[in-house]
Each structure stands twice: as C-alpha cells, then as structure tokens.
Design a protein around this motif. Structure first.
Motif, PDB file in Angstrom:
ATOM      1  N   PHE A  60       0.812  -1.216   0.000  1.00 13.48           N
ATOM      2  CA  PHE A  60       0.000   0.000   0.000  1.00 13.48           C
ATOM      3  C   PHE A  60       0.846   1.266   0.000  1.00 13.48           C
ATOM      4  O   PHE A  60       0.321   2.356  -0.147  1.00 13.48           O
ATOM      5  CB  PHE A  60      -0.915   0.026   1.232  1.00 13.48           C
ATOM      6  CG  PHE A  60      -1.883  -1.112   1.259  1.00 13.48           C
ATOM      7  CD1 PHE A  60      -3.027  -1.077   0.477  1.00 13.48           C
ATOM      8  CD2 PHE A  60      -1.641  -2.226   2.037  1.00 13.48           C
ATOM      9  CE1 PHE A  60      -3.914  -2.134   0.480  1.00 13.48           C
ATOM     10  CE2 PHE A  60      -2.532  -3.281   2.058  1.00 13.48           C
ATOM     11  CZ  PHE A  60      -3.664  -3.242   1.268  1.00 13.48           C
ATOM     12  N   THR A  61       2.132   1.115   0.173  1.00 18.32           N
ATOM     13  CA  THR A  61       3.018   2.260   0.362  1.00 18.32           C
ATOM     14  C   THR A  61       3.654   2.668  -0.945  1.00 18.32           C
ATOM     15  O   THR A  61       4.484   1.941  -1.492  1.00 18.32           O
ATOM     16  CB  THR A  61       4.113   1.914   1.395  1.00 18.32           C
ATOM     17  OG1 THR A  61       3.480   1.456   2.583  1.00 18.32           O
ATOM     18  CG2 THR A  61       4.975   3.114   1.701  1.00 18.32           C
ATOM     19  N   GLU A  62       3.252   3.842  -1.425  1.00 14.68           N
ATOM     20  CA  GLU A  62       3.867   4.407  -2.615  1.00 14.68           C
ATOM     21  C   GLU A  62       4.309   5.819  -2.263  1.00 14.68           C
ATOM     22  O   GLU A  62       3.508   6.665  -1.876  1.00 14.68           O
ATOM     23  CB  GLU A  62       2.877   4.439  -3.783  1.00 14.68           C
ATOM     24  CG  GLU A  62       3.508   4.896  -5.058  1.00 14.68           C
ATOM     25  CD  GLU A  62       2.526   4.929  -6.222  1.00 14.68           C
ATOM     26  OE1 GLU A  62       2.835   5.638  -7.186  1.00 14.68           O
ATOM     27  OE2 GLU A  62       1.483   4.279  -6.147  1.00 14.68           O
ATOM     28  N   THR A  63       5.615   6.046  -2.354  1.00 13.71           N
ATOM     29  CA  THR A  63       6.149   7.344  -1.944  1.00 13.71           C
ATOM     30  C   THR A  63       6.953   8.031  -3.037  1.00 13.71           C
ATOM     31  O   THR A  63       7.514   9.085  -2.817  1.00 13.71           O
ATOM     32  CB  THR A  63       7.061   7.172  -0.705  1.00 13.71           C
ATOM     33  OG1 THR A  63       8.127   6.296  -1.044  1.00 13.71           O
ATOM     34  CG2 THR A  63       6.297   6.634   0.483  1.00 13.71           C
ATOM     35  N   GLY A  64       7.024   7.432  -4.196  1.00 13.34           N
ATOM     36  CA  GLY A  64       7.849   7.970  -5.273  1.00 13.34           C
ATOM     37  C   GLY A  64       7.302   9.261  -5.862  1.00 13.34           C
ATOM     38  O   GLY A  64       6.221   9.746  -5.500  1.00 13.34           O
ATOM     39  N   ALA A  65       8.069   9.807  -6.788  1.00 11.36           N
ATOM     40  CA  ALA A  65       7.692  11.057  -7.454  1.00 11.36           C
ATOM     41  C   ALA A  65       6.310  10.928  -8.082  1.00 11.36           C
ATOM     42  O   ALA A  65       6.002   9.948  -8.743  1.00 11.36           O
ATOM     43  CB  ALA A  65       8.730  11.403  -8.514  1.00 11.36           C
ATOM     44  N   GLY A  66       5.474  11.920  -7.825  1.00 12.01           N
ATOM     45  CA  GLY A  66       4.128  11.958  -8.380  1.00 12.01           C
ATOM     46  C   GLY A  66       3.103  11.177  -7.578  1.00 12.01           C
ATOM     47  O   GLY A  66       1.911  11.219  -7.884  1.00 12.01           O
ATOM     48  N   SER A  67       3.528  10.455  -6.547  1.00  8.70           N
ATOM     49  CA  SER A  67       2.587   9.691  -5.734  1.00  8.70           C
ATOM     50  C   SER A  67       1.773  10.621  -4.836  1.00  8.70           C
ATOM     51  O   SER A  67       2.117  11.795  -4.654  1.00  8.70           O
ATOM     52  CB  SER A  67       3.334   8.684  -4.864  1.00  8.70           C
ATOM     53  OG  SER A  67       4.099   9.351  -3.874  1.00  8.70           O
ATOM     54  N   TRP A  68       0.712  10.088  -4.283  1.00  9.51           N
ATOM     55  CA  TRP A  68      -0.118  10.849  -3.346  1.00  9.51           C
ATOM     56  C   TRP A  68       0.745  11.377  -2.204  1.00  9.51           C
ATOM     57  O   TRP A  68       0.667  12.546  -1.833  1.00  9.51           O
ATOM     58  CB  TRP A  68      -1.240   9.939  -2.822  1.00  9.51           C
ATOM     59  CG  TRP A  68      -1.954  10.495  -1.634  1.00  9.51           C
ATOM     60  CD1 TRP A  68      -2.942  11.451  -1.650  1.00  9.51           C
ATOM     61  CD2 TRP A  68      -1.732  10.162  -0.260  1.00  9.51           C
ATOM     62  NE1 TRP A  68      -3.342  11.721  -0.362  1.00  9.51           N
ATOM     63  CE2 TRP A  68      -2.614  10.945   0.513  1.00  9.51           C
ATOM     64  CE3 TRP A  68      -0.875   9.278   0.391  1.00  9.51           C
ATOM     65  CZ2 TRP A  68      -2.663  10.871   1.894  1.00  9.51           C
ATOM     66  CZ3 TRP A  68      -0.930   9.203   1.764  1.00  9.51           C
ATOM     67  CH2 TRP A  68      -1.819   9.990   2.507  1.00  9.51           C
ATOM     68  N   TYR A  69       1.583  10.515  -1.646  1.00 10.35           N
ATOM     69  CA  TYR A  69       2.438  10.907  -0.521  1.00 10.35           C
ATOM     70  C   TYR A  69       3.407  12.019  -0.930  1.00 10.35           C
ATOM     71  O   TYR A  69       3.653  12.947  -0.173  1.00 10.35           O
ATOM     72  CB  TYR A  69       3.207   9.692   0.001  1.00 10.35           C
ATOM     73  CG  TYR A  69       4.104  10.002   1.169  1.00 10.35           C
ATOM     74  CD1 TYR A  69       3.576  10.165   2.446  1.00 10.35           C
ATOM     75  CD2 TYR A  69       5.486  10.140   0.996  1.00 10.35           C
ATOM     76  CE1 TYR A  69       4.403  10.453   3.528  1.00 10.35           C
ATOM     77  CE2 TYR A  69       6.308  10.428   2.074  1.00 10.35           C
ATOM     78  CZ  TYR A  69       5.766  10.590   3.328  1.00 10.35           C
ATOM     79  OH  TYR A  69       6.570  10.882   4.395  1.00 10.35           O
ATOM     80  N   ASP A  70       3.951  11.909  -2.119  1.00 11.51           N
ATOM     81  CA  ASP A  70       4.895  12.908  -2.616  1.00 11.51           C
ATOM     82  C   ASP A  70       4.252  14.287  -2.704  1.00 11.51           C
ATOM     83  O   ASP A  70       4.930  15.307  -2.536  1.00 11.51           O
ATOM     84  CB  ASP A  70       5.435  12.481  -3.982  1.00 11.51           C
ATOM     85  CG  ASP A  70       6.547  13.375  -4.486  1.00 11.51           C
ATOM     86  OD1 ASP A  70       7.501  13.620  -3.707  1.00 11.51           O
ATOM     87  OD2 ASP A  70       6.469  13.819  -5.641  1.00 11.51           O
ATOM     88  N   GLN A  71       2.945  14.333  -2.938  1.00 13.25           N
ATOM     89  CA  GLN A  71       2.228  15.601  -3.094  1.00 13.25           C
ATOM     90  C   GLN A  71       1.872  16.262  -1.760  1.00 13.25           C
ATOM     91  O   GLN A  71       1.496  17.434  -1.731  1.00 13.25           O
ATOM     92  CB  GLN A  71       0.937  15.388  -3.909  1.00 13.25           C
ATOM     93  CG  GLN A  71       1.149  14.743  -5.265  1.00 13.25           C
ATOM     94  CD  GLN A  71       2.075  15.551  -6.162  1.00 13.25           C
ATOM     95  OE1 GLN A  71       1.938  16.755  -6.284  1.00 13.25           O
ATOM     96  NE2 GLN A  71       3.033  14.883  -6.774  1.00 13.25           N
ATOM     97  N   LEU A  72       1.999  15.533  -0.666  1.00 12.93           N
ATOM     98  CA  LEU A  72       1.651  16.083   0.644  1.00 12.93           C
ATOM     99  C   LEU A  72       2.682  17.103   1.104  1.00 12.93           C
ATOM    100  O   LEU A  72       3.867  17.001   0.791  1.00 12.93           O
ATOM    101  CB  LEU A  72       1.578  14.964   1.696  1.00 12.93           C
ATOM    102  CG  LEU A  72       0.472  13.925   1.537  1.00 12.93           C
ATOM    103  CD1 LEU A  72       0.657  12.804   2.556  1.00 12.93           C
ATOM    104  CD2 LEU A  72      -0.899  14.564   1.696  1.00 12.93           C
ATOM    105  N   VAL A  73       2.216  18.075   1.887  1.00  8.07           N
ATOM    106  CA  VAL A  73       3.125  19.002   2.555  1.00  8.07           C
ATOM    107  C   VAL A  73       3.679  18.252   3.762  1.00  8.07           C
ATOM    108  O   VAL A  73       2.923  17.670   4.540  1.00  8.07           O
ATOM    109  CB  VAL A  73       2.382  20.289   3.003  1.00  8.07           C
ATOM    110  CG1 VAL A  73       3.325  21.227   3.739  1.00  8.07           C
ATOM    111  CG2 VAL A  73       1.714  20.969   1.812  1.00  8.07           C
TER     112      VAL A  73
END
Length: 174
Positions: free
Chosen positions: A41-54
């Motif tokens: 469930f963990t996606e942190t790469g460029a363009g991911s939802w997580y990447d977009q978070l402040v």
C-alpha cells in the motif's frame, strides 16, 4: 497458528533444537509478511499521493524508511521469538496476544495512511500502536529483558513516526 505449526513438527521427530530454530524462522516470516503486505500500500515515489503532501522540515528522505523498518522488523521478530520460547504461562500468552495486536496495528497503519489516504485516522491508529508497543515492553520485560529491549528502538521510531504523522496531518488539513 504458530503453536499448531510448531506442534506439527514436534510430533514428526524434529529435535528440540531444530524446533527452536524453526520457530525463529516462523517469527521472521510472520513479521516480514506484515512488512511486505504494508509495503503493497506504500507508494512514496515522485508523483505519488504521498509525494504531493506538505511535509514538515524533519521529514526524512524516503530512502531512510526501508532500511530502518528492515532492522526494526528483525528486532520485532527476535523479541516475539524470545517470548515464545518461555515456558507457557498466562503472562506469556498475554504478551504474545499483545505482540500480535501490535503487528495488526502496524499493518493497519500502512493500509489506513497510504491505502485509504486517511492521515487523521492513521494518526489515531499509530497512537494506539505506540501505546500497545509500550504495553508489550512492560509485559515482555517480566519474561525477558532482552525481548523488552529489542522493542525499544521500535518504540522510539514509532514515537518519531507519530510526530511525523501528526505534523503531516496538520499541514494537510483542508
């Protein structure tokens, strides 16, 4: 499940020493299965939802998380295994139940935070996880000081992760 698995091999002429090491393998596989399922469930790469978070200034680089969690899951497995090796008792059973609960909460956090993208709900999950980890340390200490100490880095990391989760939640409230 774990007890049934080990009893199965016990009845098949597997020596006590082999059972001991087999149970360690089971604990390692169990903990790393939780890790792998959480990572799905963990996606942190460029363009991911997580990447977009402040994120707060103290957010570590994404590359830090994998190695840290690998060591922590190994410590978690070793700790659970050390408790499992103790003589059966109510305290051992209680400690093993707490062990399983913390694994479930650990997995749930990845699912809630990354899978459902519910930062606030994940924060409450991680607070409960942190409390359960502390409870595990307290109960495990009565059976094995080493098992309890193996959970201390985990407690420290989850303390940091709780702070990080809370900061991300506050920074991204819409």
């Amino acid at each position: 499940m774990l007890c049934t698995f080990v009893r199965y091999f016990k009845g098949r002429g597997v020596s006590l020493i082999k059972q001991k090491w087999l149970s360690l393998v089971v604990f390692i596989v169990l903990c790393f299965t939780v890790s792998i399922l959480g990572a799905l469930f963990t996606e942190t790469g460029a363009g991911s939802w997580y990447d977009q978070l402040v994120k707060p200034s103290f957010n570590p680089p994404n590359a830090v998380f994998g190695p840290v969690w690998t060591v922590l899951y190994l410590f978690i497995a070793l700790s659970g295994w050390l408790i499992y090796l103790k003589e059966p008792s109510q305290l051992r059973t209680k400690t093993m139940v707490i062990f399983i609960v913390q694994l479930l909460l650990n997995f749930a956090w990845s699912l809630i935070f990354f899978g459902f993208q519910q930062i606030g709900v994940a924060f409450f999950d991680i607070v409960v996880l942190w409390l359960v980890i502390l409870l595990y340390i307290q109960t495990a200490r009565q059976l094995s000081k080493v098992a309890a100490w193996l959970f201390v880095p985990y407690a420290l990391w989850v303390s940091f992760a709780t702070l990080l989760n809370g900061a991300i939640w506050l920074l991204n409230v819409s």
